[in-house]
Scaffold this active site. Structure first.
Site, mmCIF file in Angstrom:
data_model
loop_
_atom_site.group_PDB
_atom_site.id
_atom_site.type_symbol
_atom_site.label_atom_id
_atom_site.label_comp_id
_atom_site.label_asym_id
_atom_site.label_seq_id
_atom_site.Cartn_x
_atom_site.Cartn_y
_atom_site.Cartn_z
ATOM 1 C CG ASP A 209 -1.615 1.139 1.709
ATOM 2 O OD1 ASP A 209 -3.160 0.804 0.769
ATOM 3 O OD2 ASP A 209 -1.005 2.185 1.734
ATOM 4 C CG ASN A 217 -4.399 11.365 -5.422
ATOM 5 O OD1 ASN A 217 -3.812 11.756 -6.142
ATOM 6 N ND2 ASN A 217 -4.800 10.292 -4.902
ATOM 7 C CG HIS A 222 -7.452 12.942 -7.810
ATOM 8 N ND1 HIS A 222 -7.623 11.819 -6.475
ATOM 9 C CD2 HIS A 222 -8.218 13.587 -7.572
ATOM 10 C CE1 HIS A 222 -8.312 12.330 -5.851
ATOM 11 N NE2 HIS A 222 -8.086 13.554 -5.883
ATOM 12 C CG ASP A 226 -4.931 8.887 -11.779
ATOM 13 O OD1 ASP A 226 -5.226 7.917 -11.220
ATOM 14 O OD2 ASP A 226 -5.719 9.079 -12.843
ATOM 15 C CD GLU A 252 -4.561 4.594 -1.658
ATOM 16 O OE1 GLU A 252 -4.695 4.817 0.424
ATOM 17 O OE2 GLU A 252 -5.795 4.076 -2.273
#
Length: 337
Positions: A209, A217, A222, A226, A252
Site C-alpha cells: 500500500d 493527491n 489526482h 495516477d 493504492e
C-alpha cells in the site's frame, strides 16, 4: 442469549450514531449503509480506513462520498462479470442448437435433392408428378436458403464469442496500470493454491500500500497521483516473473503472489523493490515540482500457514496494517496460526 443479542444491536446503533454526530455527517441512507458496513464487522478494511482517517484529517462527507463511489464501481464491475457469465452460457446453448439445426438442414436438403433428381428422370408420370417435382424444387430452394442462414448464424455466434473473450480479457486488466485486477488475481490465486499444494511448494502472498497517498493527491492532483500509481506498478512488475505475480487490488493497494518462496524470501524480494523506489526522487512532469520520497508498506503471509487462502490474505493485510503503524516504508511478515 436474547438479551446479549439486543445489547449487541444497541452497541452497534450507538457506534453508528456517535460516528455520524462526532464527524458532523448527515443522517442519510448512504451514510447509514456506509457506517453499518464498518461497525457491523461486514467490512473490516473499511473500519481500518475510518480509524486511520480519524487521526489524519478526520472523516468528511467528501471523503465518505469518494469511498462510496469506489464501492459502487466495484459493484458495477461485479454485475458486469455476472452478465458476461450469463451471456457466455446462453452463447454456448445457441451455438449447440445452431450446429444441430444446421446439420439437420444439410441432411434434409441432400435427401430432398435426391428425390427431386429421381422425379425429374421419370418422363411418363404425368402432370401430378411434374407438379410434385416443381414443389420439391421450391422446397429445396427454401431448404438451401435456410441452410445458408444457419451458416451465417454460426459465423455470427463465433464472432460474438471472440468479442466476448476480448471483453473478458479487458475485464481482468486494470485500465490505469495495465496490471491484472482483483478479479484476475483471485482466479490466479485459486489455480496457484491447488498447484502449489499438489507439488508441496511454498506459496506466499503480499499486500502493498502506497504511504501517504492522499497527501500526494492533495498536493499534486489526482492525475499526478495516477502517474505515481503507474510508477509503483512498474516497480513491482520488475520483480515479477513466472513465479511471482503482481496485481492491482484496488485504490493504492497492490497484491503479489510468490510461488516457491517462503514468507521470509518473499519479504526480502519485496523489500528490494521498496528500497529501489524509496531511493528514487520523482518529479511532477507537469509542474516540475518534486513529489518527495515515495514509499510503500507491505505485509507478507504464508498461504499454507493458515486455515485457507482467505485467512492468509487477511493475515497479510493485517501485517500491512502493522507496517503502517510501525512507521511505514517497511515490510512486515505475518506469524502463522
Amino acid at each position: 442469549m436474547r438479551d446479549l443479542a439486543r445489547l449487541a444491536r444497541r452497541d452497534m446503533v450507538d457506534a453508528i450514531g456517535a460516528f455520524l454526530i462526532d464527524n458532523d455527517l448527515e443522517v442519510t441512507p448512504a451514510n447509514l449503509i456506509f457506517a453499518h458496513s464498518a461497525f457491523s464487522g461486514k467490512n473490516p478494511r473499511l473500519a481500518r480506513q475510518i480509524t486511520a482517517r480519524t487521526g489524519n484529517g478526520g472523516v468528511t462527507q467528501k471523503w465518505l462520498d469518494e469511498l462510496t463511489e469506489e464501492a459502487a464501481d466495484s459493484s458495477a464491475q461485479a454485475e458486469l462479470e455476472r452478465l458476461m457469465a450469463r451471456l457466455e452460457t446462453n452463447l454456448d446453448a445457441f451455438q449447440a442448437q445452431s450446429k444441430t439445426a444446421h446439420e439437420h438442414a444439410v441432411d434434409y436438403g441432400t435427401e430432398l435433392e435426391q428425390h427431386v433428381s429421381d422425379l425429374e428422370q421419370l418422363q411418363k408420370t404425368g402432370q401430378i408428378v411434374s407438379n410434385l417435382a416443381d414443389l420439391a424444387k421450391t422446397m429445396l430452394e427454401r431448404t438451401r436458403k435456410a441452410e445458408e442462414e444457419m451458416r451465417k448464424s454460426e459465423e455470427e455466434a463465433k464472432s460474438l464469442r471472440r468479442s466476448l473473450e476480448r471483453a473478458k480479457r479487458d475485464a481482468e486488466i486494470d485500465y490505469l496500470t495495465g496490471l491484472p485486477n482483483r478479479r484476475a488475481f483471485e482466479e490466479l490465486l485459486e489455480l496457484q493454491y491447488r498447484e502449489a499444494q499438489m507439488a508441496m511448494e511454498p506459496l506466499s502472498v503480499a499486500f502493498c500500500d502506497i504511504d501517504n497517498f492522499k497527501a500526494i493527491n492533495d498536493a499534486h492532483g489526482h492525475e499526478a497521483g495516477d502517474r505515481v500509481l503507474k510508477t509503483i506498478a512498474d516497480t513491482l512488475s520488475q520483480i515479477s516473473d513466472d513465479q511471482c505475480h503482481v496485481a492491482r487490488h484496488g485504490g493504492e493497494e497492490f497484491v503479489m503472489l510468490f510461488r516457491g518462496k517462503n514468507p521470509a524470501a518473499a519479504a526480502e524480494r519485496l523489500d528490494q523493490a521498496r528500497e529501489h523506489l524509496a531511493a528514487r526522487r520523482l518529479i511532477n512532469r507537469k509542474t516540475d515540482e518534486p513529489f518527495g520520497q515515495i514509499t510503500f508498506s507491505g505485509g507478507v503471509a504464508d498461504i499454507f500457514g493458515f486455515g485457507d487462502a482467505r485467512a492468509a490474505l487477511k493475515a497479510a493485510d493485517d501485517a500491512l496494517y502493522r507496517a503502517k503503524q510501525n512507521g511505514r516504508n517497511r515490510i512486515e511478515v505475518a506469524g502463522a496460526d
